[in-house]
Scaffold this motif. Structure first.
Motif, PDB file in Angstrom:
ATOM      1  N   ARG A 164       0.811  -1.344  -0.050  1.00 41.16           N
ATOM      2  CA  ARG A 164       0.082  -0.179   0.069  1.00 41.16           C
ATOM      3  C   ARG A 164       0.954   1.223   0.118  1.00 41.16           C
ATOM      4  NH1 ARG A 164      -4.721   0.364   4.085  1.00 41.16           N
ATOM      5  NH2 ARG A 164      -5.233   2.198   2.661  1.00 41.16           N
ATOM      6  N   ARG A 165       1.768   1.351   0.827  1.00 35.74           N
ATOM      7  CA  ARG A 165       2.741   2.299   0.899  1.00 35.74           C
ATOM      8  C   ARG A 165       3.659   2.563  -0.545  1.00 35.74           C
ATOM      9  NH1 ARG A 165       4.371   0.040   5.729  1.00 35.74           N
ATOM     10  NH2 ARG A 165       6.350  -0.757   4.605  1.00 35.74           N
ATOM     11  N   LYS A 166       3.627   1.433  -1.134  1.00 31.59           N
ATOM     12  CA  LYS A 166       4.396   1.708  -2.548  1.00 31.59           C
ATOM     13  C   LYS A 166       3.317   2.228  -3.571  1.00 31.59           C
ATOM     14  CE  LYS A 166       8.614   0.289  -1.869  1.00 31.59           C
ATOM     15  NZ  LYS A 166       9.585   1.084  -2.181  1.00 31.59           N
ATOM     16  N   GLY A 167       2.094   1.986  -3.263  1.00 37.28           N
ATOM     17  CA  GLY A 167       0.927   2.540  -4.030  1.00 37.28           C
ATOM     18  C   GLY A 167       0.694   1.526  -5.084  1.00 37.28           C
ATOM     19  N   MET A 168       0.994   0.213  -5.013  1.00 35.13           N
ATOM     20  CA  MET A 168       0.716  -1.017  -5.769  1.00 35.13           C
ATOM     21  C   MET A 168      -0.852  -1.742  -5.492  1.00 35.13           C
ATOM     22  SD  MET A 168       4.349  -3.025  -5.557  1.00 35.13           S
ATOM     23  CE  MET A 168       3.986  -4.262  -6.549  1.00 35.13           C
ATOM     24  N   ILE A 169      -1.387  -1.423  -4.296  1.00 36.45           N
ATOM     25  CA  ILE A 169      -2.833  -1.626  -3.980  1.00 36.45           C
ATOM     26  C   ILE A 169      -3.403  -0.605  -3.005  1.00 36.45           C
ATOM     27  CG2 ILE A 169      -2.070  -4.160  -4.145  1.00 36.45           C
ATOM     28  CD1 ILE A 169      -1.971  -4.178  -0.996  1.00 36.45           C
ATOM     29  N   GLU A 170      -4.557  -0.627  -3.134  1.00 31.18           N
ATOM     30  CA  GLU A 170      -5.576   0.197  -2.455  1.00 31.18           C
ATOM     31  C   GLU A 170      -6.559  -0.601  -1.802  1.00 31.18           C
ATOM     32  OE1 GLU A 170      -5.972   3.724  -0.476  1.00 31.18           O
ATOM     33  OE2 GLU A 170      -4.438   3.525  -2.117  1.00 31.18           O
ATOM     34  N   ARG A 171      -6.961  -0.006  -0.679  1.00 33.90           N
ATOM     35  CA  ARG A 171      -7.934  -0.691   0.048  1.00 33.90           C
ATOM     36  C   ARG A 171      -9.388  -0.157  -0.184  1.00 33.90           C
ATOM     37  NH1 ARG A 171      -9.076  -1.006   6.428  1.00 33.90           N
ATOM     38  NH2 ARG A 171     -10.842   0.686   6.166  1.00 33.90           N
ATOM     39  N   ILE A 172     -10.472  -0.860  -0.483  1.00 33.36           N
ATOM     40  CA  ILE A 172     -11.884  -0.688  -0.762  1.00 33.36           C
ATOM     41  C   ILE A 172     -12.329  -0.592   0.543  1.00 33.36           C
ATOM     42  CG2 ILE A 172     -13.763  -1.322  -1.776  1.00 33.36           C
ATOM     43  CD1 ILE A 172     -12.036  -2.750  -4.019  1.00 33.36           C
ATOM     44  N   LYS A 173     -12.226  -1.661   1.310  1.00 36.01           N
ATOM     45  CA  LYS A 173     -12.709  -1.855   2.912  1.00 36.01           C
ATOM     46  C   LYS A 173     -12.022  -2.791   3.589  1.00 36.01           C
ATOM     47  CE  LYS A 173     -16.434  -5.185   3.328  1.00 36.01           C
ATOM     48  NZ  LYS A 173     -16.091  -5.425   4.560  1.00 36.01           N
ATOM     49  N   GLU A 174     -12.126  -3.088   4.686  1.00 30.07           N
ATOM     50  CA  GLU A 174     -11.523  -3.848   5.453  1.00 30.07           C
ATOM     51  C   GLU A 174     -11.532  -5.115   4.753  1.00 30.07           C
ATOM     52  OE1 GLU A 174     -10.887  -5.581  10.013  1.00 30.07           O
ATOM     53  OE2 GLU A 174     -11.845  -3.594   9.666  1.00 30.07           O
ATOM     54  N   GLY A 175      -9.997  -5.794   4.537  1.00 33.01           N
ATOM     55  CA  GLY A 175     -10.093  -7.234   3.843  1.00 33.01           C
ATOM     56  C   GLY A 175     -10.131  -7.258   2.410  1.00 33.01           C
ATOM     57  N   VAL A 176     -10.675  -6.083   1.850  1.00 33.54           N
ATOM     58  CA  VAL A 176     -10.847  -6.107   0.313  1.00 33.54           C
ATOM     59  C   VAL A 176      -9.994  -4.905  -0.498  1.00 33.54           C
ATOM     60  CG1 VAL A 176     -12.601  -5.937  -1.538  1.00 33.54           C
ATOM     61  CG2 VAL A 176     -13.150  -6.890   0.354  1.00 33.54           C
ATOM     62  N   TYR A 177      -9.063  -5.354  -1.407  1.00 32.40           N
ATOM     63  CA  TYR A 177      -8.237  -4.489  -1.912  1.00 32.40           C
ATOM     64  C   TYR A 177      -8.423  -4.480  -3.494  1.00 32.40           C
ATOM     65  CZ  TYR A 177      -6.231  -4.642   2.604  1.00 32.40           C
ATOM     66  OH  TYR A 177      -5.884  -4.480   4.127  1.00 32.40           O
ATOM     67  N   PHE A 178      -7.869  -3.530  -4.176  1.00 30.93           N
ATOM     68  CA  PHE A 178      -7.673  -3.588  -5.665  1.00 30.93           C
ATOM     69  C   PHE A 178      -6.216  -3.353  -6.034  1.00 30.93           C
ATOM     70  CE2 PHE A 178      -8.741   0.734  -4.948  1.00 30.93           C
ATOM     71  CZ  PHE A 178      -7.816   1.627  -6.078  1.00 30.93           C
ATOM     72  N   THR A 179      -5.842  -3.904  -6.941  1.00 31.12           N
ATOM     73  CA  THR A 179      -4.280  -3.528  -7.706  1.00 31.12           C
ATOM     74  C   THR A 179      -4.537  -2.201  -8.495  1.00 31.12           C
ATOM     75  OG1 THR A 179      -4.293  -5.997  -7.918  1.00 31.12           O
ATOM     76  CG2 THR A 179      -2.575  -4.446  -9.161  1.00 31.12           C
ATOM     77  N   VAL A 180      -3.497  -1.422  -8.189  1.00 35.21           N
ATOM     78  CA  VAL A 180      -3.174  -0.157  -8.893  1.00 35.21           C
ATOM     79  C   VAL A 180      -2.288  -0.417 -10.155  1.00 35.21           C
ATOM     80  CG1 VAL A 180      -2.355   2.227  -8.891  1.00 35.21           C
ATOM     81  CG2 VAL A 180      -3.469   1.089  -6.976  1.00 35.21           C
ATOM     82  N   ARG A 181      -2.633  -0.006 -11.160  1.00 35.09           N
ATOM     83  CA  ARG A 181      -1.776  -0.153 -12.536  1.00 35.09           C
ATOM     84  C   ARG A 181      -0.663   0.653 -12.430  1.00 35.09           C
ATOM     85  NH1 ARG A 181      -6.913   0.123 -14.997  1.00 35.09           N
ATOM     86  NH2 ARG A 181      -6.413   2.110 -15.835  1.00 35.09           N
ATOM     87  N   PRO A 182       0.467   0.120 -13.067  1.00 34.74           N
ATOM     88  CA  PRO A 182       1.718   1.059 -12.945  1.00 34.74           C
ATOM     89  C   PRO A 182       1.536   2.339 -13.564  1.00 34.74           C
ATOM     90  CG  PRO A 182       2.434  -1.308 -13.589  1.00 34.74           C
ATOM     91  CD  PRO A 182       0.640  -1.389 -13.600  1.00 34.74           C
ATOM     92  N   GLY A 183       2.134   3.325 -13.029  1.00 35.86           N
ATOM     93  CA  GLY A 183       1.924   4.735 -13.650  1.00 35.86           C
ATOM     94  C   GLY A 183       0.542   5.515 -13.358  1.00 35.86           C
ATOM     95  N   VAL A 184      -0.201   4.730 -12.639  1.00 31.28           N
ATOM     96  CA  VAL A 184      -1.546   5.610 -12.255  1.00 31.28           C
ATOM     97  C   VAL A 184      -1.610   5.702 -10.594  1.00 31.28           C
ATOM     98  CG1 VAL A 184      -4.005   4.846 -12.177  1.00 31.28           C
ATOM     99  CG2 VAL A 184      -2.659   4.017 -14.087  1.00 31.28           C
ATOM    100  N   SER A 185      -2.032   6.846 -10.355  1.00 34.38           N
ATOM    101  CA  SER A 185      -2.146   7.253  -9.233  1.00 34.38           C
ATOM    102  C   SER A 185      -3.392   6.381  -8.370  1.00 34.38           C
ATOM    103  CB  SER A 185      -2.417   8.884  -9.139  1.00 34.38           C
ATOM    104  OG  SER A 185      -2.954   9.090  -7.564  1.00 34.38           O
ATOM    105  N   PRO A 186      -3.031   5.948  -7.088  1.00 33.12           N
ATOM    106  CA  PRO A 186      -4.033   4.779  -6.637  1.00 33.12           C
ATOM    107  C   PRO A 186      -5.384   5.816  -6.208  1.00 33.12           C
ATOM    108  CG  PRO A 186      -1.877   4.712  -5.349  1.00 33.12           C
ATOM    109  CD  PRO A 186      -1.852   6.005  -6.467  1.00 33.12           C
ATOM    110  N   GLY A 187      -5.402   7.106  -6.023  1.00 32.77           N
ATOM    111  CA  GLY A 187      -6.407   8.062  -5.888  1.00 32.77           C
ATOM    112  C   GLY A 187      -7.299   8.208  -7.213  1.00 32.77           C
TER     113      GLY A 187
END
Length: 168
Positions: free
Chosen positions: A46-69
């Motif tokens: 998460r700190r590296k910006g590779m994944i982001e949390r949707i809710k507790e226990g559920v995450y999504f992958t961030v594509r390279p070069g895209v801001s997690p937000g």
């Protein structure tokens, strides 16, 4: 395969799982869900910006070069991961099958156990308890279809069941 090799394969896991649960990652790495190492792994990525949390226990992958937000995960995959027994329903099912003609920000899914509504980036995910007649008289997965979406399987109500439930 030992855990060290599995840790090296985490980017491959993220590529193949655009939306995932903590259980999915724990199973891949061979950790228990309560493992401190599992949570450290999630925090690091998460700190590296590779994944982001949707809710507790559920995450999504961030594509390279895209801001997690700025990235929005596929809403069908999100709805499919919000409950272990998730079945996309109503307009959401029709949309996932390609039959809907309007855009909705509400996404509905069935589960045997109620889950609270989830709001994430202008999308609303609503759990509906599966109809008791379906659970009592037939299989929970009666008249459902499995669909591939971004390399992952989601379960939707079939066209006929969607129509009957919409009329009900």
């Amino acid at each position: 395969m030992n855990r060290r090799n599995k840790n090296n394969e985490i980017p491959v896991f993220f590529e193949r799982h655009p939306v995932f649960t903590i259980d999915d990652l724990a199973g891949f790495l061979g950790y228990t869900q309560k493992s401190r190492t599992l949570y450290d792994t999630l925090s690091y990525h998460r700190r590296k910006g590779m994944i982001e949390r949707i809710k507790e226990g559920v995450y999504f992958t961030v594509r390279p070069g895209v801001s997690p937000g700025k990235m929005n995960p596929d809403p069908f995959l999100v709805a499919g991961k919000l409950a272990q027994d998730s079945v996309l329903a109503y307009h959401t099912a029709l949309d996932a099958m390609g039959y809907a003609h309007s855009v909705y920000n509400n996404h509905y899914f069935f589960s045997k156990i109620y889950k609270p509504k989830v709001h994430f980036r202008n999308q609303r995910y609503v759990c509906v308890i599966a109809p008791t007649e379906i659970i009592k008289n037939t299989s929970y997965y009666f008249a459902t279809e499995k669909k591939e979406k971004s390399g992952m399987l989601i379960v939707t109500t079939g066209r006929e069941r969607s129509l009957v439930e919409a009329l009900e």
